[in-house]
Each structure stands twice: as structure tokens, then as C-alpha cells.
Design an enzyme around this catalytic site. Structure first.
Site, PDB file in Angstrom:
ATOM      1  N   LEU A  30      46.536  32.113  31.626  1.00  0.00           N
ATOM      2  CA  LEU A  30      45.532  32.775  30.712  1.00  0.00           C
ATOM      3  C   LEU A  30      45.706  34.367  30.443  1.00  0.00           C
ATOM      4  O   LEU A  30      45.661  34.819  29.342  1.00  0.00           O
ATOM      5  CB  LEU A  30      44.057  32.622  31.480  1.00  0.00           C
ATOM      6  CG  LEU A  30      43.437  31.268  31.481  1.00  0.00           C
ATOM      7  CD1 LEU A  30      42.206  31.267  32.264  1.00  0.00           C
ATOM      8  CD2 LEU A  30      43.402  30.815  30.113  1.00  0.00           C
ATOM      9  N   GLY A  31      46.288  34.846  31.438  1.00  0.00           N
ATOM     10  CA  GLY A  31      46.745  36.312  31.188  1.00  0.00           C
ATOM     11  C   GLY A  31      47.473  36.960  32.537  1.00  0.00           C
ATOM     12  O   GLY A  31      47.408  36.289  33.609  1.00  0.00           O
ATOM     13  N   ASN A  35      48.233  43.777  38.459  1.00  0.00           N
ATOM     14  CA  ASN A  35      47.962  43.497  39.703  1.00  0.00           C
ATOM     15  C   ASN A  35      47.646  41.988  39.998  1.00  0.00           C
ATOM     16  O   ASN A  35      47.328  41.620  41.013  1.00  0.00           O
ATOM     17  CB  ASN A  35      46.558  44.185  40.119  1.00  0.00           C
ATOM     18  CG  ASN A  35      45.413  43.750  39.459  1.00  0.00           C
ATOM     19  OD1 ASN A  35      45.528  43.235  38.263  1.00  0.00           O
ATOM     20  ND2 ASN A  35      44.145  44.083  39.767  1.00  0.00           N
ATOM     21  N   GLY A  36      48.102  41.210  38.986  1.00  0.00           N
ATOM     22  CA  GLY A  36      47.972  39.728  39.255  1.00  0.00           C
ATOM     23  C   GLY A  36      48.095  39.187  37.990  1.00  0.00           C
ATOM     24  O   GLY A  36      48.293  39.569  36.825  1.00  0.00           O
ATOM     25  N   LYS A  51      42.778  33.480  39.743  1.00  0.00           N
ATOM     26  CA  LYS A  51      43.646  34.859  39.879  1.00  0.00           C
ATOM     27  C   LYS A  51      44.421  34.854  41.106  1.00  0.00           C
ATOM     28  O   LYS A  51      44.113  34.871  42.433  1.00  0.00           O
ATOM     29  CB  LYS A  51      42.670  35.934  39.730  1.00  0.00           C
ATOM     30  CG  LYS A  51      43.406  37.129  39.603  1.00  0.00           C
ATOM     31  CD  LYS A  51      42.653  38.486  39.397  1.00  0.00           C
ATOM     32  CE  LYS A  51      43.506  39.774  39.316  1.00  0.00           C
ATOM     33  NZ  LYS A  51      42.495  40.975  38.920  1.00  0.00           N
ATOM     34  N   ASP A 141      36.582  48.898  34.058  1.00  0.00           N
ATOM     35  CA  ASP A 141      37.659  48.702  32.955  1.00  0.00           C
ATOM     36  C   ASP A 141      36.919  47.869  31.720  1.00  0.00           C
ATOM     37  O   ASP A 141      37.721  46.946  31.374  1.00  0.00           O
ATOM     38  CB  ASP A 141      38.816  47.981  33.625  1.00  0.00           C
ATOM     39  CG  ASP A 141      40.038  47.969  33.027  1.00  0.00           C
ATOM     40  OD1 ASP A 141      40.097  48.894  31.847  1.00  0.00           O
ATOM     41  OD2 ASP A 141      41.156  47.316  33.225  1.00  0.00           O
TER      42      ASP A 141
END
Length: 304
Positions: A30-31, A35-36, A51, A141
Site C-alpha cells: 500500500l505504501g 520507517n517501514g 505495517k 504528520d
């Protein structure tokens, strides 16, 4: 522990939880960020977002935040399904699993369904921030990539890597949405920080002539709050909500709830009618259906 390489999990790969013994089938990536990675996975027919973190400590901090947020009213906004480790090629990776949110990023949604959804999208974002701030966290964020708009204009915030307990230093941010980037304040985690990012997001989504982009590219010593305040009065979609944007940019709100109430009030006073919006709502949908959908959405947003 920081991992030394990134993964590339193919469709059909199974992720096995080391401790909780849950098995997730990978559908697609998905993305990916610094950081992951986030994968769309499933158990049976149920979809989730999983994640995988590159840094165990960073991801554990994120999990701790989500566990705290997943308690109390409206906890579905932060629903945490699972947290565990997996082993691939003798390397351990921490991961967590949340509900899967299907939707479009705001700029894509507006292009597809029309600019008249602008005010409802941003009202929905403010409501999400209010819910988060009541739990004494800020999102940190806030940006277009971390907002999803689903059918009927429902808003979800995704990727809580920047969520920070109020009073601490913001741990993750994107420069363009950061008040420090604009020489407009500190990176202390307070409600005003999120509201500043919210106002910048409004301007960013209204930037049809690259005026905002030009200011972003200016040298740091020439970049300042006055640039953003100028745009708040120039962009057609922002003019009606300029009072909210000015207060958000200059830190005048005592709380996000105060900003949400004023945005709602301006929506009601705007005089914008369903008749005036009919040609832009739900492209490729009959006018009668469009009116019903929008009226229902407006009612739900304003009553909740």
C-alpha cells in the site's frame, strides 16, 4: 534494532505472527516510508493494513500510542487489531495490524468528485483532530498522503507514526506542513501544531496555479508566515474560511474544537446550496441521486 534491508513481499506471501500465531496473506504493497512498509493483507475475506517497521523501538512507540488511543469512545478511529513479530530469512521484523481504510487521497477525491467537497473534507479532518486531541495526542504528520476520503466523504487519518503525546517534541513531520519550516513556531506537540498543518493542507489542496509551490521552493530566510496568509485570501476555495485559516496559521485557537465549531458555522453561513453544487457532485451520477447523497452527507457531518 534497525533492520539492514527492506522487504519486497510478493502477492500470496504469508506473514506468520511469532507470538500471537495469526496468519496474514499479502495482497499488495500500500505504501512505503522511511520507517517501514504498509501492506494490504487478509485473513479469510477480511482485509487489514499491516505495517512492518524497520526500527523496533520506533515501531513499538507507535504501537504504544495506538494501544492508548484504542480505548474509550470513538476508538474505532485508531483500531489496533494485532501487534507481533515475524521472521523472514532469519531476520525478525516487528509489525502491527489495523483496520483497512479504502479511500482516495483528498486531491484525487476532489478531482474525481468536484471542488464542492472541499469544505466537507476539511470539516471531517477537523473532527478527527478533535477526537485525537481529546486523548492528549497530536497527529504530528498531517498531510495529504495521510488522509483518505472514502465514499460519501468519510474521512480517515492513516499512518500514526507522527502521533505524539502533547507537551513533547513532534517526532515525525513533513517539512511543507511544519510550522518550523515556515519560521512560524516551534515543534512542540500542541493542538496549534496540528491546526497549522491543517491550514497548510487547505492551501496546498487549493493550489491550482503553483503559487504555494513557489513559496515552498523559496530559500529558508525568505520563507515566512506572511506568504501563507497571503494565499489564504487569494484562493477562491479558501476565501470563505479565511478567518479559520488565519487563526490556525497564527496560533490563535485555544483548541481544535474551537476551530471545528467556527468552520462549521462558516459552512452554514456560506449560503452554498445543493442547487448551486449539483453539477459538480458525484460525476457520472444522476442529479437526483447526487442531491440525496450530498444532503445525507451534510446532515451526518453537521449532526455528529
Amino acid at each position: 534494532m534497525t533492520t539492514s534491508f527492506k522487504l519486497a513481499l510478493a502477492e500470496g506471501t504469508y506473514i506468520y505472527g511469532k507470538w500471537n500465531k495469526n496468519k496474514y496473506e499479502v495482497i499488495r504493497l500500500l505504501g512505503e516510508g522511511a520507517n517501514g512498509q504498509v501492506y494490504l493483507v487478509r485473513i479469510g475475506k477480511t482485509l487489514f493494513a499491516l505495517k512492518i517497521g524497520y526500527d523496533r523501538i520506533d515501531l513499538q512507540l507507535e504501537i504504544n500510542v495506538l494501544k492508548s488511543l484504542s480505548k474509550g469512545p470513538n476508538a474505532d478511529d485508531f483500531y489496533l487489531q494485532d501487534a507481533d513479530n515475524m521472521t523472514i530469512d532469519e531476520q525478525d521484523y516487528p509489525f502491527y495490524v489495523m483496520k483497512y481504510v479504502k479511500g482516495l487521497h483528498p486531491q484525487v477525491f476532489l478531482l474525481k468528485h468536484g471542488k464542492d467537497w472541499f469544505e466537507l473534507i476539511h470539516y471531517g479532518i477537523l473532527k478527527k483532530l478533535v477526537n485525537l486531541h481529546r486523548r492528549k495526542y497530536i497527529f504530528g504528520d498531517l498531510k495529504t498522503d495521510n488522509v483518505l476520503v472514502s465514499e460519501f466523504g468519510k474521512i480517515d487519518l492513516v499512518d500514526f507514526g507522527g502521533a505524539t503525546e502533547m507537551g513533547r517534541s513532534v517526532k515525525q513531520f513533513t517539512e511543507v506542513y511544519d510550522r518550523g519550516f515556515w519560521n512560524a513556531g516551534s515543534r512542540k506537540a500542541d493542538e496549534a501544531y496540528d491546526l497549522f498543518s491543517f491550514a497548510v493542507l487547505c492551501l496546498h489542496l487549493s493550489d491550482t496555479k503553483n503559487r504555494f509551490a513557489e513559496f515552498v521552493k523559496s530559500v529558508p530566510q525568505n520563507r515566512n508566515l506572511d506568504d501563507l496568509l497571503l494565499l489564504a485570501g487569494e484562493y477562491e476555495s479558501c476565501k470563505r474560511f479565511k478567518p479559520v485559516l488565519v487563526k490556525a496559521l497564527t496560533g490563535q485557537y485555544r483548541s481544535s474544537h474551537e476551530a471545528e465549531k467556527e468552520w462549521r458555522s462558516l459552512m452554514l453561513k456560506s449560503g452554498a446550496t445543493l442547487e448551486g453544487r449539483r453539477h459538480s457532485l458525484w460525476i457520472q451520477t444522476a442529479f437526483a441521486v447526487s442531491v440525496i447523497l450530498f444532503a445525507s452527507t451534510l446532515y451526518i457531518f453537521l449532526q455528529s
